[in-house]
Design a protein around this motif. Sequence first.
Motif, PDB file in Angstrom:
ATOM      1  N   GLY A 171       9.759  -0.475 -10.653  1.00  0.00           N
ATOM      2  CA  GLY A 171       8.336  -0.639 -10.390  1.00  0.00           C
ATOM      3  C   GLY A 171       7.987  -1.342  -9.095  1.00  0.00           C
ATOM      4  O   GLY A 171       6.835  -1.692  -8.885  1.00  0.00           O
ATOM      5  N   LEU A 172       8.965  -1.555  -8.225  1.00  0.00           N
ATOM      6  CA  LEU A 172       8.684  -2.209  -6.958  1.00  0.00           C
ATOM      7  C   LEU A 172       7.951  -1.251  -6.028  1.00  0.00           C
ATOM      8  O   LEU A 172       8.190  -0.038  -6.046  1.00  0.00           O
ATOM      9  N   SER A 173       7.088  -1.787  -5.199  1.00  0.00           N
ATOM     10  CA  SER A 173       6.346  -0.969  -4.236  1.00  0.00           C
ATOM     11  C   SER A 173       7.255  -0.627  -3.057  1.00  0.00           C
ATOM     12  O   SER A 173       8.320  -1.230  -2.871  1.00  0.00           O
ATOM     13  N   THR A 174       6.800   0.322  -2.263  1.00  0.00           N
ATOM     14  CA  THR A 174       7.554   0.719  -1.076  1.00  0.00           C
ATOM     15  C   THR A 174       7.749  -0.486  -0.148  1.00  0.00           C
ATOM     16  O   THR A 174       8.849  -0.698   0.370  1.00  0.00           O
ATOM     17  N   ALA A 175       6.705  -1.277   0.040  1.00  0.00           N
ATOM     18  CA  ALA A 175       6.802  -2.462   0.906  1.00  0.00           C
ATOM     19  C   ALA A 175       7.809  -3.471   0.343  1.00  0.00           C
ATOM     20  O   ALA A 175       8.591  -4.062   1.102  1.00  0.00           O
ATOM     21  N   GLU A 176       7.796  -3.674  -0.963  1.00  0.00           N
ATOM     22  CA  GLU A 176       8.740  -4.619  -1.576  1.00  0.00           C
ATOM     23  C   GLU A 176      10.177  -4.134  -1.429  1.00  0.00           C
ATOM     24  O   GLU A 176      11.083  -4.917  -1.137  1.00  0.00           O
ATOM     25  N   ILE A 177      10.382  -2.836  -1.637  1.00  0.00           N
ATOM     26  CA  ILE A 177      11.733  -2.280  -1.494  1.00  0.00           C
ATOM     27  C   ILE A 177      12.204  -2.430  -0.049  1.00  0.00           C
ATOM     28  O   ILE A 177      13.350  -2.804   0.209  1.00  0.00           O
ATOM     29  N   ALA A 178      11.316  -2.135   0.897  1.00  0.00           N
ATOM     30  CA  ALA A 178      11.668  -2.265   2.315  1.00  0.00           C
ATOM     31  C   ALA A 178      12.048  -3.703   2.650  1.00  0.00           C
ATOM     32  O   ALA A 178      13.024  -3.946   3.369  1.00  0.00           O
ATOM     33  N   ALA A 179      11.288  -4.667   2.128  1.00  0.00           N
ATOM     34  CA  ALA A 179      11.583  -6.079   2.396  1.00  0.00           C
ATOM     35  C   ALA A 179      12.936  -6.476   1.810  1.00  0.00           C
ATOM     36  O   ALA A 179      13.727  -7.169   2.463  1.00  0.00           O
ATOM     37  N   ILE A 180      13.214  -6.033   0.603  1.00  0.00           N
ATOM     38  CA  ILE A 180      14.487  -6.375  -0.044  1.00  0.00           C
ATOM     39  C   ILE A 180      15.658  -5.754   0.707  1.00  0.00           C
ATOM     40  O   ILE A 180      16.682  -6.391   0.926  1.00  0.00           O
ATOM     41  N   ARG A 181      15.502  -4.503   1.114  1.00  0.00           N
ATOM     42  CA  ARG A 181      16.591  -3.780   1.775  1.00  0.00           C
ATOM     43  C   ARG A 181      16.665  -4.062   3.272  1.00  0.00           C
ATOM     44  O   ARG A 181      17.623  -3.663   3.930  1.00  0.00           O
ATOM     45  N   GLY A 182      15.644  -4.732   3.801  1.00  0.00           N
ATOM     46  CA  GLY A 182      15.656  -5.050   5.227  1.00  0.00           C
ATOM     47  C   GLY A 182      15.488  -3.826   6.109  1.00  0.00           C
ATOM     48  O   GLY A 182      16.092  -3.746   7.184  1.00  0.00           O
ATOM     49  N   THR A 183      14.699  -2.860   5.635  1.00  0.00           N
ATOM     50  CA  THR A 183      14.439  -1.652   6.413  1.00  0.00           C
ATOM     51  C   THR A 183      12.933  -1.447   6.530  1.00  0.00           C
ATOM     52  O   THR A 183      12.150  -2.190   5.957  1.00  0.00           O
ATOM     53  N   SER A 184      12.562  -0.412   7.215  1.00  0.00           N
ATOM     54  CA  SER A 184      11.137  -0.131   7.380  1.00  0.00           C
ATOM     55  C   SER A 184      10.611   0.643   6.170  1.00  0.00           C
ATOM     56  O   SER A 184      11.381   1.270   5.421  1.00  0.00           O
ATOM     57  N   GLU A 185       9.292   0.583   6.009  1.00  0.00           N
ATOM     58  CA  GLU A 185       8.668   1.336   4.920  1.00  0.00           C
ATOM     59  C   GLU A 185       8.861   2.835   5.123  1.00  0.00           C
ATOM     60  O   GLU A 185       9.005   3.582   4.151  1.00  0.00           O
ATOM     61  N   GLY A 186       8.882   3.272   6.366  1.00  0.00           N
ATOM     62  CA  GLY A 186       9.104   4.694   6.658  1.00  0.00           C
ATOM     63  C   GLY A 186      10.460   5.161   6.160  1.00  0.00           C
ATOM     64  O   GLY A 186      10.588   6.271   5.612  1.00  0.00           O
ATOM     65  N   THR A 187      11.481   4.311   6.320  1.00  0.00           N
ATOM     66  CA  THR A 187      12.826   4.658   5.827  1.00  0.00           C
ATOM     67  C   THR A 187      12.813   4.770   4.311  1.00  0.00           C
ATOM     68  O   THR A 187      13.388   5.714   3.748  1.00  0.00           O
ATOM     69  N   ILE A 188      12.140   3.842   3.656  1.00  0.00           N
ATOM     70  CA  ILE A 188      12.072   3.857   2.190  1.00  0.00           C
ATOM     71  C   ILE A 188      11.318   5.092   1.722  1.00  0.00           C
ATOM     72  O   ILE A 188      11.732   5.758   0.757  1.00  0.00           O
ATOM     73  N   LYS A 189      10.234   5.453   2.407  1.00  0.00           N
ATOM     74  CA  LYS A 189       9.476   6.654   2.033  1.00  0.00           C
ATOM     75  C   LYS A 189      10.331   7.901   2.190  1.00  0.00           C
ATOM     76  O   LYS A 189      10.305   8.787   1.330  1.00  0.00           O
ATOM     77  N   ALA A 190      11.111   7.956   3.262  1.00  0.00           N
ATOM     78  CA  ALA A 190      12.000   9.111   3.469  1.00  0.00           C
ATOM     79  C   ALA A 190      13.051   9.167   2.362  1.00  0.00           C
ATOM     80  O   ALA A 190      13.362  10.247   1.837  1.00  0.00           O
ATOM     81  N   GLN A 191      13.598   8.006   2.002  1.00  0.00           N
ATOM     82  CA  GLN A 191      14.613   7.974   0.944  1.00  0.00           C
ATOM     83  C   GLN A 191      14.012   8.347  -0.413  1.00  0.00           C
ATOM     84  O   GLN A 191      14.639   9.069  -1.186  1.00  0.00           O
ATOM     85  N   THR A 192      12.798   7.845  -0.711  1.00  0.00           N
ATOM     86  CA  THR A 192      12.188   8.205  -2.004  1.00  0.00           C
ATOM     87  C   THR A 192      11.865   9.688  -2.046  1.00  0.00           C
ATOM     88  O   THR A 192      12.045  10.330  -3.082  1.00  0.00           O
TER      89      THR A 192
END
Length: 179
Positions: A112-133
């Motif tokens: 249930g983590l948001s894209t921004a939260e996942i990006a912060a945890i993984r140390g990447t950009s939100e764009g990278t997380i969106k591409a991965q999701t």
Amino acid sequence: MRGVATILAVFLVQFICALFFVGDIVASVLGLPIGPMPWEYRELLEVGAAFGLLIGLILGGVLLRRALADRRRAEERLRRASSAFGELLMERFDEWGLTAAERDVALFAIKGLSTAEIAAIRGTSEGTIKAQTNAIYRKAGVSGRPQLISLFLEDLVHDLKPDMETDPSRPAATPGAAD
């Protein structure tokens, strides 16, 4: 329901016995007259009240022990269910061919983590997380997070069938009706 009735009975016995002793002390302190009573009856009342408190203490201990055992069993079932859910996740991730990074992102998304939260945890950009999701959704054959989560819920409840006989709140199925 039987356990609740037992607990209430134990509580009631202890309350009545404690009330007897407290009432006796209050009456003595305030000098309230108590009708004459043969000492044998008075002794029997005191012994009975003390016995009632002792029984309440013993039954309370038994109920506490039973409650702790039930809690341990529930925690063990939860641990097993959590382990089984983790195995289910890994099996699905293997089936979909997710990379290690996609697995991490998928786990965070399912939690249930948001894209921004996942990006912060993984140390990447939100764009990278969106591409991965998006890659995860494509590989899983779903269009978004709710459908991804529903895949796992379906697997978890797949074998569960509602018991219409024991659940009176559910309407009975009409023969020949479509699901």
